[in-house]
Enzyme design. Structure first.
Site, mmCIF file in Angstrom:
data_model
loop_
_atom_site.group_PDB
_atom_site.id
_atom_site.type_symbol
_atom_site.label_atom_id
_atom_site.label_comp_id
_atom_site.label_asym_id
_atom_site.label_seq_id
_atom_site.Cartn_x
_atom_site.Cartn_y
_atom_site.Cartn_z
ATOM 1 N N CYS A 45 0.841 -1.193 0.000
ATOM 2 C CA CYS A 45 0.000 0.000 0.000
ATOM 3 C C CYS A 45 0.880 1.248 0.000
ATOM 4 C CB CYS A 45 -0.922 -0.012 1.208
ATOM 5 S SG CYS A 45 -2.057 1.400 1.281
ATOM 6 N N GLY A 69 1.996 10.552 8.197
ATOM 7 C CA GLY A 69 1.994 10.332 9.639
ATOM 8 C C GLY A 69 2.667 9.058 10.088
ATOM 9 N N CYS A 143 -4.424 -1.472 5.527
ATOM 10 C CA CYS A 143 -4.274 -0.126 4.978
ATOM 11 C C CYS A 143 -5.523 0.313 4.203
ATOM 12 C CB CYS A 143 -3.047 -0.121 4.066
ATOM 13 S SG CYS A 143 -2.655 1.467 3.330
#
Length: 230
Positions: A45, A69, A143
């Site tokens: 991903c 993040g 994900c």
């Protein structure tokens, strides 16, 4: 993301990468399970979507850098003249493993702004800046898809076929939903009918795709685990 952007007073753009996600993550994951291997969709991903399609689109639109993040860090090593991937400061949240595929093109234009903080400090900062996600639960699961029962998900693409669970001696001790669905070291999702009340949990130590059997043992002994029929 929309609420956070509104709070910070920054523009929010959304891009659709459903096609790239299906081909690079979902199809890959199903293909690997069908081959008897256990994939890592989160790594793919990041490679195919976040730092693949998204990264390329961001650069095309004129972005200088991309920030995510992930609890990881990028540092420039003057000795070798390259950017390097470093683990995040918070050992319990380190995600450098999930972005290990990034090359110099991505690393040289990527920020991981929270990689140098503990998760508690990040939450404190989010609260300080009144972000609406300051107390949001940690994201877990696959994900972009979140939590899901992997075997139920795969059952839409791989036919279930009940098979036998055997012990180290080849004796049938239970049943399972299909050898394709299981990972070596797994201890859930199959049924052991022949056991004592004082038995410890059983772990899958081998699987035979041709015979559609999985071998389970109460202890994983070094050298025992093996893939059969793959």
């Amino acid at each position: 993301a929309m609420r956070a952007a509104a709070t910070l007073g920054i523009p929010l753009l959304t891009w659709d990468f459903e096609k790239e996600y299906k081909e690079g993550v979902a199809d890959y994951m199903i293909r690997e399970y069908k081959a008897g291997r256990t994939p890592n969709p989160d790594v793919m991903c990041n490679r195919e979507v976040k730092f693949g399609a998204f990264f390329r689109r961001a650069m095309k639109e004129g972005a200088d850098f991309v920030a995510t993040g992930h609890y990881a860090q990028v540092k420039y090593d003057k000795k070798i003249g390259k950017h390097t991937m470093q683990k995040g400061v918070d050992d319990a949240k380190d995600q450098s493993y999930f972005v290990w595929t990034l090359g110099q093109d991505q690393l040289s234009k990527t920020f991981f702004p929270i990689g140098g903080f503990k998760k508690t400090a990040v939450r404190a900062l989010a609260k300080k800046f009144a972000l609406p996600v300051a107390e949001k639960k940690d994201s877990q699961g696959l994900c972009f898809m979140g939590r899901l029962n992997m075997k139920d998900f795969l059952a839409h693409f791989i036919n279930e076929k009940e098979g036998s669970v055997v012990n180290e001696n080849g004796e049938i001790i239970g049943t399972h939903r299909g050898a394709y669905f299981y990972t070596l070291g797994e201890r859930h999702g199959f049924t052991v009918t022949k056991k004592n009340t004082d038995d410890t949990p059983f772990y899958i130590v081998a699987k035979d795709l041709n015979a559609n059997t999985v071998e389970a043992a109460m202890k994983i002994i070094e050298g025992t685990a093996r893939n059969m029929g793959i």
